[in-house]
Design an enzyme around this catalytic site. Structure first.
Site, short mmCIF file in Angstrom:
data_model
loop_
_atom_site.label_atom_id
_atom_site.label_comp_id
_atom_site.label_asym_id
_atom_site.label_seq_id
_atom_site.Cartn_x
_atom_site.Cartn_y
_atom_site.Cartn_z
N ARG A 72 46.22 46.21 40.25
CA ARG A 72 47.14 46.50 39.46
C ARG A 72 47.90 47.67 39.63
NH1 ARG A 72 44.81 48.39 35.35
NH2 ARG A 72 42.41 47.90 36.04
N TYR A 200 49.94 39.74 42.43
CA TYR A 200 48.59 40.19 42.51
C TYR A 200 48.09 39.74 40.98
CZ TYR A 200 44.33 42.36 41.18
OH TYR A 200 43.02 42.62 40.55
N LYS A 209 45.48 40.42 31.19
CA LYS A 209 45.52 41.94 30.77
C LYS A 209 46.89 41.99 29.92
CE LYS A 209 41.46 43.10 32.16
NZ LYS A 209 41.15 43.17 33.43
N HIS A 229 38.64 45.17 25.88
CA HIS A 229 38.10 45.00 27.45
C HIS A 229 36.58 44.67 27.30
CE1 HIS A 229 38.81 46.35 31.68
NE2 HIS A 229 38.47 44.98 31.77
N SER A 251 37.69 48.67 34.54
CA SER A 251 37.63 47.75 35.64
C SER A 251 36.53 48.11 36.68
CB SER A 251 38.84 47.86 36.21
OG SER A 251 40.05 47.63 34.96
N CYS A 253 33.47 48.40 36.89
CA CYS A 253 32.27 48.94 36.46
C CYS A 253 31.13 48.11 35.92
CB CYS A 253 32.67 49.93 35.34
SG CYS A 253 33.77 51.43 36.14
N ASP A 280 35.21 39.76 30.20
CA ASP A 280 36.30 40.70 30.49
C ASP A 280 36.97 40.91 29.24
OD1 ASP A 280 37.65 42.35 32.46
OD2 ASP A 280 39.54 41.19 32.12
N ARG A 373 39.16 39.18 44.87
CA ARG A 373 38.68 38.52 43.60
C ARG A 373 38.34 36.81 43.98
NH1 ARG A 373 38.59 41.87 38.50
NH2 ARG A 373 39.04 43.88 39.41
P1 GTP Z 1 36.79 43.91 36.22
O1 GTP Z 1 36.89 42.42 36.58
O2 GTP Z 1 37.73 44.70 37.23
O3 GTP Z 1 37.12 44.32 35.00
O4 GTP Z 1 35.29 44.32 36.54
P2 GTP Z 1 33.89 44.43 36.13
O5 GTP Z 1 33.62 45.44 35.28
O6 GTP Z 1 33.47 42.85 35.72
O7 GTP Z 1 32.98 44.85 37.35
P3 GTP Z 1 31.68 43.89 38.00
O8 GTP Z 1 30.88 43.33 37.38
O9 GTP Z 1 32.53 42.81 38.87
O10 GTP Z 1 31.43 45.08 39.08
C1 GTP Z 1 32.25 46.12 39.73
C2 GTP Z 1 31.36 46.50 40.85
O11 GTP Z 1 30.42 47.23 40.22
C3 GTP Z 1 30.67 45.49 42.08
O12 GTP Z 1 31.00 45.81 43.22
C4 GTP Z 1 29.38 45.51 41.44
O13 GTP Z 1 28.22 45.39 42.60
C5 GTP Z 1 28.93 46.76 40.88
N1 GTP Z 1 27.92 46.85 39.94
C6 GTP Z 1 27.93 46.18 38.76
N2 GTP Z 1 26.87 46.45 37.98
C7 GTP Z 1 26.02 47.30 38.62
C8 GTP Z 1 24.87 47.87 38.34
O14 GTP Z 1 24.09 47.88 37.41
N3 GTP Z 1 24.60 49.15 38.98
C9 GTP Z 1 25.31 49.45 40.34
N4 GTP Z 1 25.10 50.52 41.37
N5 GTP Z 1 26.62 48.72 40.68
C10 GTP Z 1 27.05 47.77 39.89
C1 SPV Z 2 40.58 44.70 35.56
O1 SPV Z 2 41.07 45.34 36.51
O2 SPV Z 2 39.90 45.15 34.89
C2 SPV Z 2 40.51 43.13 35.97
C3 SPV Z 2 41.19 42.50 36.98
O3 SPV Z 2 39.77 42.31 35.24
S1 SPV Z 2 42.82 42.43 36.69
O4 SPV Z 2 43.17 41.02 36.14
O5 SPV Z 2 43.44 42.72 37.61
O6 SPV Z 2 43.18 43.39 35.52
MN MN Z 3 38.72 43.88 33.65
#
Ligand code: GTP
Ligand code: SPV
Ligand code: MN
Length: 589
Positions: A72, A200, A209, A229, A251, A253, A280, A373
């Protein structure tokens, strides 16, 4: 020409878009498997997509974006409302007239030699009173195929619109993918989105989003509901009780990971179960019972690939085994499958990286882009909740905020009440990630994980949260978590992933008043003895250290929040400035 809809506004929007962008051809997407199959075939013939190993990954495809178009672009994302004031200090703003003109100039004639696809889609179950319809025109087959996974695409959307129903208009033109002319523009007062010069996901899958958060948050403010979110998950207890939780993390996290969590062994043996409703986005309303009810408006997962493996998130990995599109991961040429950092250890000897170059573990670069992704159908997820297909959604017992903070913020704490919970969400800070362009690891304020996604003035958004609290007789309890505390060597101090169940259990016990807590300067924090560490090689001392509320640090944090709050001026609800004053006073005690 015969149109698949009688909706005059849809026809006018498509005709206007075509008049501007001049595609050679217009294709009306009907959502049929036949049509999608033909598009996949075409995309493979032109090289836009690659077909992966159909035995190991049936129905799966691969796509590379331009090297400059991998995340983004927050600095090129605008809220275009008539009054600049209404976009607020946390958004970029452009005058709508100027923005329409600029986008028209950029997009004019840009679909010459291309096809324009018209995608009718529903955010939420088609026909549900809580769903909303969008129509996206795009010149990208990749967008059509992703939208067909992420949303509910089909002609039934037109039935719902009837002859003059309203919908969110989305115009997307890839143009030349020029980063200098890339703009992601939102017109909340006109239910319109325009995206140019990107391909993207987050910039071009306009249902996600752009609509489900930026436009929808504005609609929610005017109509009395919330677009957040947030992931949504269900917990089933050994005695059969079910509880639902929504959690807002910025994002990359941890939302997808928490939403699909597999509890540690002894929880499973006792009969605990986690189900995913969403990973999400949550649309949240007040139910007739005075509780908050949440639905996931999406139909798939656009998940971060790196770090996903059969230990960290087996459910997400399983979801990617069929009908999935992979973007910017690496390819294993040995069997035409995919790979990314963290999938297996050690890495394969030879790969083709996300840029298309030969790669070996010695290459010294990442094989997959950190924001690579997968786009996976929700139905693939082994732990998908039955409530995923419920029109009413699920009643929320708890709301959790959380960010990526190496220091200061404890593993978990509970707010004192709704208004204080809104304060806790509003003061969230988190280290930036690869999900957006720009430096990573920089601590920034990201209230409710909505900084990049709130479609109006953030001060009004806070006020909306306070107002919503008044409408619910039985509000969810509000918590904050931080899985990302680090030691002096930068090692994470909490195991995270499945072990986050241990924190979730404390949270749900608090909702039932079944466990005590210590009152601190920032809210209620667990006694270390009340977090279950069974089966974990983990010391109570470390746990105590990440539960500790350091008043000196929080006092400094309060001063910093005061600075952050200044930009909201009169729009900052008094409830929040009162909470800040209390926090500061508590730290000085
Ligand atoms: P978006 O799709 O961007 O909104 O991301 P999201 O909030 O769904 O994050 P996602 O669950 O994909 O995790 C993002 C990154 O954080 C990955 O590399 C995970 O491995 C890492 N991660 C997720 N949960 C944990 C956790 O409990 N501990 C740690 N250390 N890393 C984590
Ligand atoms: C985020 O960035 O919070 C996502 C991926 O979930 S995107 O669709 O690129 O916003
Ligand atoms: Mn997201």
């Amino acid at each position: 020409m015969a149109y698949p809809t009688k909706n005059k506004k849809v026809i006018a929007f498509v005709e206007e878009s075509a008049k501007l962008a001049c595609p050679d051809k217009i294709v009306w997407i009907d959502g049929s498997e036949e049509q999608l199959a033909a598009l996949r075939k075409e995309a493979c013939e032109t090289g836009e997509m690659l077909k992966l190993n159909q035995e190991k990954l049936p129905g799966c495809y691969y796509h590379r974006t331009a090297q400059n178009d991998v995340a983004r672009v927050e600095d090129r994302t605008f809220i275009c409302c008539r009054e600049k004031e209404n976009a607020g200090p946390t958004n970029n703003w452009m005058d709508p007239k100027e923005a329409y003109q600029m986008c028209a100039d950029i997009a004019r004639g840009q679909m010459k030699g291309r096809t324009m696809y018209v995608i009718p889609y529903s955010m939420g179950l088609i026909g549900s009173p809580f769903s909303k319809i969008g129509v996206e025109v795009t010149d990208s087959i990749y967008v059509v195929l992703n939208m067909a996974i992420m949303t509910r695409v089909g002609l039934a959307c037109y039935d719902q619109l009837g002859e003059d129903g309203d919908f969110v208009k989305g115009f997307h033109a890839k143009c030349s993918v020029d980063p200098e002319k890339r703009y992601i523009m939102h017109f909340p007062e006109d239910d319109t989105i325009i995206s140019v010069n990107s391909a993207y996901g987050g910039n071009v899958l306009l249902g996600k989003k752009c609509f489900a958060l930026r436009i929808a948050s504005y609609l929610g403010k005017t109509e009395g509901w919330m677009a957040e979110h947030m992931l949504i998950l269900g917990v089933t207890f050994p005695d059969g009780r079910k509880k639902y939780v929504a959690a807002a993390f910025p994002s990359a996290c941890g939302k997808t990971n928490l939403a699909m969590l597999i509890p540690p062994k002894h929880y499973l043996e006792k009969g605990y179960k986690i189900e995913t409703v969403g990973d999400d986005i949550a649309w949240i309303r007040v139910g007739e019972d005075g509780r908050l009810w949440a639905v996931n408006p999406e139909n798939g997962f656009f998940g971060v690939a790196p770090g996903t493996n059969d230990k960290s998130n087996p459910n997400a990995l399983a979801a990617t085994k069929k009908g999935t599109i992979f973007t910017n991961v690496a390819i294993d040429p040995a069997d035409n499958t995919v790979w990314w950092e963290g999938l297996t250890k050690p890495a394969p000897e030879k790969l083709i990286d996300w840029l298309g170059n030969d790669w070996t573990p010695e290459s010294g670069v990442k094989a997959a882009h950190p924001n690579s992704r997968f786009t996976a159908p929700a139905v693939n997820c082994p732990c998908l909740s039955e409530a995923f297909n419920s029109k009413e959604g699920v009643p929320l017992d708890a709301i959790i905020f959380g960010g990526r903070r190496a220091t200061t913020t404890p593993l978990v704490y509970q707010s004192r009440n709704w208004d204080h919970g809104v304060f806790v969400g509003s003061i969230m800070s988190s280290e930036t990630t690869a999900a957006a362009t720009g430096a990573t690891g920089v601590l920034r304020h990201d209230p409710m994980a909505m900084k990049p996604f709130c479609g109006y003035h953030m001060g009004d958004y806070f006020a909306h949260w306070i107002e919503m609290g008044k409408k619910v007789t039985n509000p969810p309890k509000i918590f904050n978590v931080n899985w990302f505390r680090q030691d002096a060597n930068g090692e994470f101090l909490w195991p995270g992933f499945g072990d986050n169940m241990r924190v979730l259990e404390w949270i749900l016990n608090r909702c039932d008043n079944a466990v005590d807590a210590q009152e601190t300067a920032i809210g209620y924090v667990p006694y270390a003895k009340d977090i279950d560490l069974e089966g974990l090689d983990y010391s109570r001392e470390t746990l105590e250290s990440i539960l500790y509320v350091d008043k000196a640090r929080w006092s400094a944090e309060a001063d910093e929040i005061k600075e952050f709050y200044k930009q909201f001026g009169d729009k900052l609800p008094k409830e929040l400035s009162d909470c800040l004053a209390t926090l500061k006073a508590n730290c000085e005690k």
